[in-house]
Motif scaffolding. Sequence first.
Motif, PDB file in Angstrom:
ATOM      1  N   GLN A 203       3.442  -0.196  -8.274  1.00  0.00           N
ATOM      2  CA  GLN A 203       3.834   1.163  -8.654  1.00  0.00           C
ATOM      3  C   GLN A 203       2.590   1.880  -9.173  1.00  0.00           C
ATOM      4  OE1 GLN A 203       4.910   0.150 -12.885  1.00  0.00           O
ATOM      5  NE2 GLN A 203       6.945   0.042 -11.964  1.00  0.00           N
ATOM      6  N   TYR A 204       2.712   3.153  -9.369  1.00  0.00           N
ATOM      7  CA  TYR A 204       1.563   3.926  -9.848  1.00  0.00           C
ATOM      8  C   TYR A 204       1.962   4.734 -11.074  1.00  0.00           C
ATOM      9  CZ  TYR A 204      -0.632   2.353  -5.593  1.00  0.00           C
ATOM     10  OH  TYR A 204      -1.150   1.541  -4.615  1.00  0.00           O
ATOM     11  N   ASP A 205       1.076   4.714 -12.039  1.00  0.00           N
ATOM     12  CA  ASP A 205       1.306   5.387 -13.305  1.00  0.00           C
ATOM     13  C   ASP A 205       1.467   6.889 -13.084  1.00  0.00           C
ATOM     14  OD1 ASP A 205       0.884   5.762 -16.303  1.00  0.00           O
ATOM     15  OD2 ASP A 205      -0.801   6.869 -15.441  1.00  0.00           O
ATOM     16  N   GLN A 206       2.461   7.468 -13.741  1.00  0.00           N
ATOM     17  CA  GLN A 206       2.787   8.877 -13.487  1.00  0.00           C
ATOM     18  C   GLN A 206       1.865   9.835 -14.240  1.00  0.00           C
ATOM     19  OE1 GLN A 206       4.414   6.819 -15.357  1.00  0.00           O
ATOM     20  NE2 GLN A 206       4.808   7.874 -17.290  1.00  0.00           N
ATOM     21  N   LYS A 207       1.069   9.291 -15.160  1.00  0.00           N
ATOM     22  CA  LYS A 207       0.169  10.172 -15.914  1.00  0.00           C
ATOM     23  C   LYS A 207      -1.184  10.309 -15.248  1.00  0.00           C
ATOM     24  CE  LYS A 207       1.718  10.199 -20.699  1.00  0.00           C
ATOM     25  NZ  LYS A 207       2.004   8.964 -21.471  1.00  0.00           N
ATOM     26  N   LYS A 208      -1.765   9.145 -14.901  1.00  0.00           N
ATOM     27  CA  LYS A 208      -3.115   9.161 -14.345  1.00  0.00           C
ATOM     28  C   LYS A 208      -3.166   8.663 -12.904  1.00  0.00           C
ATOM     29  CE  LYS A 208      -5.773  10.299 -17.993  1.00  0.00           C
ATOM     30  NZ  LYS A 208      -5.780   9.507 -19.222  1.00  0.00           N
ATOM     31  N   GLY A 209      -2.011   8.194 -12.416  1.00  0.00           N
ATOM     32  CA  GLY A 209      -1.966   7.719 -11.036  1.00  0.00           C
ATOM     33  C   GLY A 209      -2.480   6.300 -10.850  1.00  0.00           C
ATOM     34  N   LYS A 210      -2.772   5.616 -11.953  1.00  0.00           N
ATOM     35  CA  LYS A 210      -3.377   4.286 -11.861  1.00  0.00           C
ATOM     36  C   LYS A 210      -2.372   3.239 -11.384  1.00  0.00           C
ATOM     37  CE  LYS A 210      -6.605   1.630 -14.656  1.00  0.00           C
ATOM     38  NZ  LYS A 210      -5.976   0.386 -15.071  1.00  0.00           N
ATOM     39  N   GLY A 211      -2.825   2.333 -10.517  1.00  0.00           N
ATOM     40  CA  GLY A 211      -1.974   1.251 -10.027  1.00  0.00           C
ATOM     41  C   GLY A 211      -1.475   0.392 -11.169  1.00  0.00           C
ATOM     42  N   LYS A 212      -0.184  -0.014 -11.110  1.00  0.00           N
ATOM     43  CA  LYS A 212       0.410  -0.812 -12.185  1.00  0.00           C
ATOM     44  C   LYS A 212       1.223  -1.949 -11.610  1.00  0.00           C
ATOM     45  CE  LYS A 212       3.018   1.558 -14.947  1.00  0.00           C
ATOM     46  NZ  LYS A 212       3.505   1.867 -16.305  1.00  0.00           N
ATOM     47  N   GLY A 213       1.606  -2.877 -12.505  1.00  0.00           N
ATOM     48  CA  GLY A 213       2.502  -3.963 -12.108  1.00  0.00           C
ATOM     49  C   GLY A 213       1.793  -4.975 -11.236  1.00  0.00           C
ATOM     50  N   ALA A 214       2.508  -5.487 -10.250  1.00  0.00           N
ATOM     51  CA  ALA A 214       1.958  -6.554  -9.425  1.00  0.00           C
ATOM     52  C   ALA A 214       0.878  -6.042  -8.476  1.00  0.00           C
ATOM     53  CB  ALA A 214       3.077  -7.224  -8.638  1.00  0.00           C
ATOM     54  N   ARG A 215      -0.157  -6.866  -8.266  1.00  0.00           N
ATOM     55  CA  ARG A 215      -1.192  -6.623  -7.264  1.00  0.00           C
ATOM     56  C   ARG A 215      -1.583  -7.959  -6.675  1.00  0.00           C
ATOM     57  NH1 ARG A 215      -6.912  -6.819 -10.586  1.00  0.00           N
ATOM     58  NH2 ARG A 215      -6.470  -8.896 -11.334  1.00  0.00           N
ATOM     59  N   PRO A 216      -1.874  -8.093  -5.450  1.00  0.00           N
ATOM     60  CA  PRO A 216      -1.637  -7.060  -4.455  1.00  0.00           C
ATOM     61  C   PRO A 216      -0.139  -6.900  -4.232  1.00  0.00           C
ATOM     62  CG  PRO A 216      -2.256  -9.124  -3.380  1.00  0.00           C
ATOM     63  CD  PRO A 216      -2.350  -9.361  -4.852  1.00  0.00           C
ATOM     64  N   PHE A 217       0.298  -5.705  -3.984  1.00  0.00           N
ATOM     65  CA  PHE A 217       1.694  -5.473  -3.623  1.00  0.00           C
ATOM     66  C   PHE A 217       1.653  -4.748  -2.286  1.00  0.00           C
ATOM     67  CE2 PHE A 217       5.838  -3.639  -3.379  1.00  0.00           C
ATOM     68  CZ  PHE A 217       6.684  -4.432  -4.137  1.00  0.00           C
ATOM     69  N   THR A 218       1.732  -5.548  -1.234  1.00  0.00           N
ATOM     70  CA  THR A 218       1.598  -4.953   0.100  1.00  0.00           C
ATOM     71  C   THR A 218       2.939  -4.954   0.813  1.00  0.00           C
ATOM     72  OG1 THR A 218       0.802  -7.102   0.812  1.00  0.00           O
ATOM     73  CG2 THR A 218      -0.833  -5.421   0.366  1.00  0.00           C
ATOM     74  N   GLY A 219       4.002  -4.980   0.012  1.00  0.00           N
ATOM     75  CA  GLY A 219       5.343  -4.761   0.551  1.00  0.00           C
ATOM     76  C   GLY A 219       5.527  -3.277   0.780  1.00  0.00           C
ATOM     77  N   TRP A 220       6.539  -2.691   0.159  1.00  0.00           N
ATOM     78  CA  TRP A 220       6.855  -1.300   0.500  1.00  0.00           C
ATOM     79  C   TRP A 220       5.754  -0.296   0.149  1.00  0.00           C
ATOM     80  CZ3 TRP A 220      11.683  -2.395  -2.810  1.00  0.00           C
ATOM     81  CH2 TRP A 220      11.408  -2.259  -4.164  1.00  0.00           C
ATOM     82  N   THR A 221       4.793  -0.667  -0.678  1.00  0.00           N
ATOM     83  CA  THR A 221       3.685   0.269  -0.905  1.00  0.00           C
ATOM     84  C   THR A 221       2.947   0.543   0.408  1.00  0.00           C
ATOM     85  OG1 THR A 221       3.483  -0.462  -3.188  1.00  0.00           O
ATOM     86  CG2 THR A 221       1.577   0.680  -2.270  1.00  0.00           C
ATOM     87  N   SER A 222       3.029  -0.429   1.341  1.00  0.00           N
ATOM     88  CA  SER A 222       2.394  -0.240   2.649  1.00  0.00           C
ATOM     89  C   SER A 222       3.019   0.887   3.461  1.00  0.00           C
ATOM     90  CB  SER A 222       2.457  -1.532   3.459  1.00  0.00           C
ATOM     91  OG  SER A 222       1.859  -2.577   2.740  1.00  0.00           O
ATOM     92  N   LEU A 223       4.164   1.392   3.013  1.00  0.00           N
ATOM     93  CA  LEU A 223       4.759   2.537   3.705  1.00  0.00           C
ATOM     94  C   LEU A 223       3.815   3.737   3.704  1.00  0.00           C
ATOM     95  CD1 LEU A 223       8.447   2.356   2.417  1.00  0.00           C
ATOM     96  CD2 LEU A 223       7.639   1.904   4.737  1.00  0.00           C
ATOM     97  N   VAL A 224       2.797   3.674   2.865  1.00  0.00           N
ATOM     98  CA  VAL A 224       1.809   4.758   2.862  1.00  0.00           C
ATOM     99  C   VAL A 224       1.249   4.951   4.283  1.00  0.00           C
ATOM    100  CG1 VAL A 224      -0.235   3.356   2.289  1.00  0.00           C
ATOM    101  CG2 VAL A 224      -0.113   5.746   1.552  1.00  0.00           C
ATOM    102  N   LEU A 225       1.246   3.890   5.051  1.00  0.00           N
ATOM    103  CA  LEU A 225       0.774   4.011   6.433  1.00  0.00           C
ATOM    104  C   LEU A 225       1.696   4.914   7.263  1.00  0.00           C
ATOM    105  CD1 LEU A 225      -0.838   3.364   8.978  1.00  0.00           C
ATOM    106  CD2 LEU A 225       0.215   1.093   9.015  1.00  0.00           C
ATOM    107  N   LEU A 226       3.006   4.747   7.102  1.00  0.00           N
ATOM    108  CA  LEU A 226       3.926   5.626   7.840  1.00  0.00           C
ATOM    109  C   LEU A 226       3.812   7.060   7.350  1.00  0.00           C
ATOM    110  CD1 LEU A 226       7.186   3.493   8.305  1.00  0.00           C
ATOM    111  CD2 LEU A 226       5.232   3.781   9.836  1.00  0.00           C
ATOM    112  N   ILE A 227       3.476   7.184   6.081  1.00  0.00           N
ATOM    113  CA  ILE A 227       3.282   8.524   5.518  1.00  0.00           C
ATOM    114  C   ILE A 227       2.032   9.162   6.129  1.00  0.00           C
ATOM    115  CG2 ILE A 227       2.771   9.784   3.385  1.00  0.00           C
ATOM    116  CD1 ILE A 227       4.576   7.758   1.913  1.00  0.00           C
ATOM    117  N   MET A 228       0.977   8.363   6.260  1.00  0.00           N
ATOM    118  CA  MET A 228      -0.224   8.874   6.938  1.00  0.00           C
ATOM    119  C   MET A 228       0.136   9.313   8.353  1.00  0.00           C
ATOM    120  SD  MET A 228      -3.164   6.102   5.960  1.00  0.00           S
ATOM    121  CE  MET A 228      -3.522   5.638   4.264  1.00  0.00           C
TER     122      MET A 228
END
Length: 779
Positions: free
Chosen positions: A747-772
């Motif tokens: 997930q990404y922090d809503q204040k500064k946008g910094k990555g949070k929680g588990a890493r690497p998290f290449t599950g649904w965060t990878s949807l960024v590719l479909l967004i691209m």
Amino acid sequence: HLMKPVEDAQRPRVVTPFPAPKIMDLPQFQGEHKESLYWGTYRPQVYLGIRARTPQSLVAGLMWIGVKDGRYFMRHVCQDSDELSTYGWTHHNGRDYGHQVLIDHGMTLATSFLKSKEDGSGYGGDWTVRIDVKSEKWNEEMLRSAHLFFYLADEDGNALSLSGDILDIRENSLLALGSRMDVGGWQLHLESVDDLEVHYSGFRTPHIHNLSDLVQESLGEQVRKFGRLQLPDTSDNSPNILVFQISAKVPFKIDIPFLSGTGLKSSRVEERLNSLTGTSLTRELIEKQNEFDNKFEKCFNLTSKVDSESLIVGKAAIGNMLGGIGYFYGQSKISLPKNNNFKSHDNFISYWPAELYTAVPSRSFFPRGFLWDEGFHQLLIWRWDIRICLDIIGHWLDLMNIDGWIPREQILGAEALSKVPEEFVLQHPTNGNPPTLFLVLHDLVSSLKRNKFTSMESNEISSFLERAFVRLEAWFQWFNTTQSGNEMSSYFWHGRDSTTTRELNPKTLSSGLDDYPRASHPSGEEHHVDLRCWMLLAAECMHSITELFRKENGLEKEYGSTAKLLSDFDILNQMHLDKAHGAYFDFGNHTEKVRLSWKEVRAGNNYPTRELVRETLEKPELRLVPHIGYVSLFPFMEKIIPPESWILEKQLDLISNRSTLWTDYGLRSLSKTSSLYMKRNTEHDPPYWRGPIWMNMNYRILSALHHYSQVDGPYRDKARIIYNDLRGNLIRNVVHNYYQSGYLWEQYDQKKGKGKGARPFTGWTSLVLLIMAETYCER
Ligand code: 6A9
């Protein structure tokens, strides 16, 4: 063991498989298909691990010694505490090629994986691994050797034979050999043009899930006895685990080919070894990388859409999604009600032993299957390789029991179990998880209708759907009956704890949105707007499948009318709309006046201690639950709102307003105005779905924005502007974080946008590719 006779006499319903032919028994999943997917990097929980898709496989893997601040650490299982500055597959096609880069405190390892099927090779063919070790800031002190440990283990316990002549690899590259039913005779070799020192150790043990300890102990003993960081070159009798230590001065490169079916006369071992090592391998790897790049461009068409930096992140997204696919085997533990009549002394009963081929959300934190994550994963995967996608969905649907229930989190096998805290192990047969597989199936049916597949693929998808149909029906019915609410077309997530006094707002793990605020006082009178929308999706998908098959028996009508009912705008509004906010809310027994405060209590040993306990300052009543966030946007995501409705405008306002959901990095999970915004749920539970930005929901919202920017209506331009801004923000932030931190995040922090929680998290965060790629569900 007590369970055994009872089980045999009468198998409890909850662990009885759904009585229909298994999807994975379909002819399309046998033969060449099965063989082509036999070997793979199917152990996402380790930095590099190879196995076959069979319950008891030959498994291979890599360990190495990492050096940090002059101290030595064994690397093997993906662990956050190893603090690698990055690792992951920059390329992977899910089948026969992958390239991974791992950076461990100045030492860079590149691991390439390649499969080949040549005449003479056995079932599943051959594979090879290249490990390329380099250093960035390799200082004098570290100019010593790097130590790699490559192992091979037989889960079946079959003995593996060491080659007679391991220590002189230049003379003879053979490390080990053996024979198995599934692969025939096999050989493992090691080749390199660099100066290597090779040592080994052989072990015999049935427990192969703590291999790291085994190797570490053996090394530790050597260090104590001889002051040498060196395996002892000895072996137990008939070892089922062989570990090879390969030490050399950095930089160096090694190739480790595995040949199968070597017993045959025609096996041409030399030729095959040649093609899987050295310059031929280099050539082949380059070719495979080009193939990957071309396919990537063909599938996602990004070149004209994003800059070259983003393109690399897009490739890592699909590469890690595919490279993270695992194969697991074992039995889930199912929670039993307290007064069960199976005379069990345990509080659980085991599911039947099952296989699962699935992608995973996170290789370090959650390297296993999660039901609703998987639907999102498949949105990417089907566009890359439809057969892999069907194979994965087939495995999941075969996990369904006779009631139409599928366990949410799949903890299969000792290795998986060893990573899960106790309170998360048991699966509850009363609880669901969003049926996101319908997202994919709906996509597939739409694409079928538009002739987007080759005729071979179309046939396979059709026969898949045909066989899956009874299971999908049962799944739909499971939700429709067990999760229904006390009013027509109302639903609620079961499994909330109505007795707890510890939680600020009792969690709803089954919804997937864990601590997203719901009615303060869980009850059977709740109506959850997100579940209602998932049901609409499910009904629509079922309807589209019945249409495809022209089912004559009234089913088409039935799903059609359910879908119609659930998308009825007036009924939706009566149940869930808050007119003042123009927002959709849950309904339930609720008060806003709750808080956590410290109370002095007597602990079990009668000593006073302090605890955080919830106080309710006002009697809850049945009402709409006034939290704006992802749940309130579900009707929007499902595109139920007519384009000309004033409510659409209100929704766009909630989305684009900085004091509610909008940030420069994506949409918050919960509005800043919510009374539970960024509030902890208990002393130990920090906010999770109460503010931070999640990619799966942003993808769904973006998809709806895209829809409303395409259809005619007064808010079309507004939707388009918001769509473009949101898309830009999401891509920019994920890409920025990737370069900054080396990872995609949970997930990404809503204040500064910094990555949070588990890493690497290449599950649904990878949807960024479909967004691209601006690829959204077709509906
Ligand atoms: C904890 C801790 C080493 C939580 O992505 C998987 C799920 C999602 O399905 C869900 O929607 N995640 C989300 O709210 C992670 C769940 C992990 C639970 C087990 C184990 C181990 O730490």
